[in-house]
Scaffold this motif. Sequence first.
Motif, PDB file in Angstrom:
ATOM      1  N   PHE A  77       0.553  -1.052  -0.018  1.00 30.40           N
ATOM      2  CA  PHE A  77       0.016   0.296   0.036  1.00 30.40           C
ATOM      3  C   PHE A  77       0.674   1.154   0.022  1.00 30.40           C
ATOM      4  CE2 PHE A  77      -3.862  -1.961   2.638  1.00 30.40           C
ATOM      5  CZ  PHE A  77      -4.140  -2.863   1.318  1.00 30.40           C
ATOM      6  N   ARG A  78       2.112   1.220   0.637  1.00 30.34           N
ATOM      7  CA  ARG A  78       2.796   2.422   0.839  1.00 30.34           C
ATOM      8  C   ARG A  78       3.173   3.382  -0.364  1.00 30.34           C
ATOM      9  NH1 ARG A  78       5.864   4.890   4.818  1.00 30.34           N
ATOM     10  NH2 ARG A  78       4.881   3.547   6.244  1.00 30.34           N
ATOM     11  N   PRO A  79       3.560   2.764  -1.356  1.00 27.56           N
ATOM     12  CA  PRO A  79       4.043   3.677  -2.618  1.00 27.56           C
ATOM     13  C   PRO A  79       2.596   4.513  -3.097  1.00 27.56           C
ATOM     14  CG  PRO A  79       4.021   1.482  -3.048  1.00 27.56           C
ATOM     15  CD  PRO A  79       4.142   1.635  -1.591  1.00 27.56           C
ATOM     16  N   TYR A  80       1.528   3.681  -2.955  1.00 22.42           N
ATOM     17  CA  TYR A  80       0.295   4.346  -3.563  1.00 22.42           C
ATOM     18  C   TYR A  80      -0.176   5.470  -2.476  1.00 22.42           C
ATOM     19  CZ  TYR A  80       0.538   0.380  -6.822  1.00 22.42           C
ATOM     20  OH  TYR A  80       1.084  -0.420  -7.522  1.00 22.42           O
ATOM     21  N   ALA A  81      -0.143   5.267  -1.218  1.00 25.03           N
ATOM     22  CA  ALA A  81      -0.445   6.290  -0.373  1.00 25.03           C
ATOM     23  C   ALA A  81       0.429   7.420  -0.337  1.00 25.03           C
ATOM     24  CB  ALA A  81      -0.558   5.703   1.123  1.00 25.03           C
ATOM     25  N   ARG A  82       1.894   7.104  -0.481  1.00 19.93           N
ATOM     26  CA  ARG A  82       2.775   8.249  -0.649  1.00 19.93           C
ATOM     27  C   ARG A  82       2.508   9.090  -1.875  1.00 19.93           C
ATOM     28  NH1 ARG A  82       7.587   5.400  -1.810  1.00 19.93           N
ATOM     29  NH2 ARG A  82       6.882   5.394  -3.877  1.00 19.93           N
ATOM     30  N   ASP A  83       2.213   8.362  -3.062  1.00 20.46           N
ATOM     31  CA  ASP A  83       1.919   9.046  -4.269  1.00 20.46           C
ATOM     32  C   ASP A  83       0.569   9.655  -4.520  1.00 20.46           C
ATOM     33  OD1 ASP A  83       4.623   8.402  -4.581  1.00 20.46           O
ATOM     34  OD2 ASP A  83       4.331   6.743  -6.069  1.00 20.46           O
ATOM     35  N   GLY A  84      -0.322   9.469  -3.568  1.00 14.63           N
ATOM     36  CA  GLY A  84      -1.639   9.880  -3.563  1.00 14.63           C
ATOM     37  C   GLY A  84      -2.398   9.216  -4.678  1.00 14.63           C
ATOM     38  N   VAL A  85      -2.235   7.952  -4.975  1.00 14.53           N
ATOM     39  CA  VAL A  85      -3.077   7.091  -5.974  1.00 14.53           C
ATOM     40  C   VAL A  85      -3.951   6.295  -5.225  1.00 14.53           C
ATOM     41  CG1 VAL A  85      -2.741   5.328  -7.601  1.00 14.53           C
ATOM     42  CG2 VAL A  85      -0.949   6.740  -7.463  1.00 14.53           C
ATOM     43  N   PRO A  86      -5.296   6.582  -5.081  1.00 14.16           N
ATOM     44  CA  PRO A  86      -6.413   5.359  -4.457  1.00 14.16           C
ATOM     45  C   PRO A  86      -6.345   4.094  -4.828  1.00 14.16           C
ATOM     46  CG  PRO A  86      -7.438   7.383  -5.568  1.00 14.16           C
ATOM     47  CD  PRO A  86      -5.874   7.165  -6.144  1.00 14.16           C
ATOM     48  N   VAL A  87      -6.555   3.357  -3.750  1.00 16.44           N
ATOM     49  CA  VAL A  87      -6.360   1.751  -3.912  1.00 16.44           C
ATOM     50  C   VAL A  87      -7.755   0.983  -3.493  1.00 16.44           C
ATOM     51  CG1 VAL A  87      -5.378   0.112  -2.493  1.00 16.44           C
ATOM     52  CG2 VAL A  87      -3.810   1.816  -3.557  1.00 16.44           C
ATOM     53  N   ILE A  88      -7.908   0.015  -4.276  1.00 17.88           N
ATOM     54  CA  ILE A  88      -9.126  -0.773  -3.917  1.00 17.88           C
ATOM     55  C   ILE A  88      -8.506  -2.165  -3.755  1.00 17.88           C
ATOM     56  CG2 ILE A  88     -11.167  -2.072  -4.739  1.00 17.88           C
ATOM     57  CD1 ILE A  88     -11.903   0.320  -6.480  1.00 17.88           C
ATOM     58  N   CYS A  89      -8.629  -2.742  -2.582  1.00 16.90           N
ATOM     59  CA  CYS A  89      -8.013  -4.020  -2.241  1.00 16.90           C
ATOM     60  C   CYS A  89      -8.998  -4.986  -1.878  1.00 16.90           C
ATOM     61  CB  CYS A  89      -7.229  -3.826  -0.863  1.00 16.90           C
ATOM     62  SG  CYS A  89      -6.447  -5.280  -0.394  1.00 16.90           S
ATOM     63  N   ILE A  90      -8.954  -6.065  -2.649  1.00 15.70           N
ATOM     64  CA  ILE A  90     -10.019  -7.028  -2.613  1.00 15.70           C
ATOM     65  C   ILE A  90      -9.624  -8.250  -2.051  1.00 15.70           C
ATOM     66  CG2 ILE A  90     -11.721  -8.589  -3.961  1.00 15.70           C
ATOM     67  CD1 ILE A  90     -11.620  -6.183  -6.156  1.00 15.70           C
ATOM     68  N   CYS A  91     -10.291  -8.647  -0.775  1.00 15.72           N
ATOM     69  CA  CYS A  91      -9.533  -9.748  -0.029  1.00 15.72           C
ATOM     70  C   CYS A  91     -10.663 -10.936   0.204  1.00 15.72           C
ATOM     71  CB  CYS A  91      -9.568  -9.112   1.367  1.00 15.72           C
ATOM     72  SG  CYS A  91      -8.271  -7.806   1.550  1.00 15.72           S
ATOM     73  N   ILE A  92     -10.122 -12.209   0.181  1.00 12.72           N
ATOM     74  CA  ILE A  92     -10.988 -13.442   0.509  1.00 12.72           C
ATOM     75  C   ILE A  92     -11.916 -13.196   1.565  1.00 12.72           C
ATOM     76  CG2 ILE A  92      -9.022 -14.122   2.021  1.00 12.72           C
ATOM     77  CD1 ILE A  92      -9.782 -17.268   1.139  1.00 12.72           C
ATOM     78  N   THR A  93     -12.934 -13.773   1.341  1.00  9.81           N
ATOM     79  CA  THR A  93     -13.926 -13.849   2.438  1.00  9.81           C
ATOM     80  C   THR A  93     -13.247 -13.817   3.850  1.00  9.81           C
ATOM     81  OG1 THR A  93     -15.969 -15.151   3.457  1.00  9.81           O
ATOM     82  CG2 THR A  93     -14.366 -16.494   1.970  1.00  9.81           C
ATOM     83  N   THR A  94     -14.099 -13.016   4.778  1.00  9.42           N
ATOM     84  CA  THR A  94     -13.456 -13.135   6.312  1.00  9.42           C
ATOM     85  C   THR A  94     -13.923 -14.425   6.792  1.00  9.42           C
ATOM     86  OG1 THR A  94     -15.387 -11.884   6.735  1.00  9.42           O
ATOM     87  CG2 THR A  94     -13.495 -10.484   6.158  1.00  9.42           C
ATOM     88  N   LYS A  95     -14.883 -15.153   6.265  1.00 13.65           N
ATOM     89  CA  LYS A  95     -15.456 -16.321   6.974  1.00 13.65           C
ATOM     90  C   LYS A  95     -14.372 -17.265   6.764  1.00 13.65           C
ATOM     91  CE  LYS A  95     -20.070 -14.962   6.811  1.00 13.65           C
ATOM     92  NZ  LYS A  95     -21.537 -15.158   5.965  1.00 13.65           N
ATOM     93  N   PHE A  96     -13.289 -17.383   5.834  1.00 12.84           N
ATOM     94  CA  PHE A  96     -12.223 -18.335   5.670  1.00 12.84           C
ATOM     95  C   PHE A  96     -10.945 -17.780   5.884  1.00 12.84           C
ATOM     96  CE2 PHE A  96     -13.709 -21.213   1.955  1.00 12.84           C
ATOM     97  CZ  PHE A  96     -15.071 -21.275   2.612  1.00 12.84           C
TER      98      PHE A  96
END
Length: 302
Positions: A77-96
């Motif tokens: 995440f860090r380089p995108y936060a530093r450069d002001g680039v928005p991020v969408i992070c898609i994760c596996i179901t929290t039930k697993f």
Amino acid sequence: MSETFHIISDGSCDLPEALVKEKNLTVVPFYVSFDDEHYLKEGTEMGVRDFYQQMVDRKGVYPKSSMPSAQDYEEVFRPYARDGVPVICICITTKFSGSMQSALNARAMLLEEYPEARIAVIDSCINTVLQGLYVLEACALRDSGMGYEAVIDRLEEIKSTGRIFFTVGDMEYLKHGGRIGKVAAVAGSILGIRPVITLKEGEIFPSGIGRGRKRTTEKAIELLLNYLSENGGKIGNYSIAIGFGYDYDEAAEFKKHTLETLRDKGYAVQDKDIPLYQIGATISVHTGPYPLGFGIVEKGIL
């Protein structure tokens, strides 16, 4: 068209490396171990094919997977936060898995340093090749020029449409991994009986049993056909893939049969409409080396 935000997923998405590069994605890998001590990053320190070969060669040895750490996510995440680039992070179901919590912890750490950072963390409520299809729909929305918030909204709309219909080679890995749950009530441990399983909104449900691979794979096709029929029958509105484990040749034959069956039912489908994706270690530690079935989700752009 210039990209206005970046899409990240955890390693459960099981997308081929070439496709990850083509779509300009970042994948945060899971870890896998055969001895409970040495954990290797899937895809970089241990290839998926090598993982399956070890499972086949070392029958009775049950590998384990481990989620990415908050530090793993923070580094991505860090380089995108530093450069002001928005991020969408898609994760596996929290039930697993706790993968999403790791991502949220990383996000919280970075927001202290970069309070203007935009990092959306999404519980996909799905996993494996279905998660991969969902990530690809995020890419299609991004590449269409849709804005950041609108893409997030659309992803939230379609995720409940995701289904996996699949079977496994035997019951042993499901039992050992503690994932058998409701499936056990239907299939038990009767010799030669294999379950057919549906994953819906992050949970697995029994959808039938059968003696032999042919019957269970036919049942998976039947579940796919029923799903399409119940949802208007417009196959073009859905993204579909076949997920497989160790046996590519079996998967190729299964795909051929699936296409023939769909065409016999009046669906206009081409070979490219149903890609084959290999299921990775994150899920196959629970299914064993011979999972086979479908992922299906509504397309982001109809």
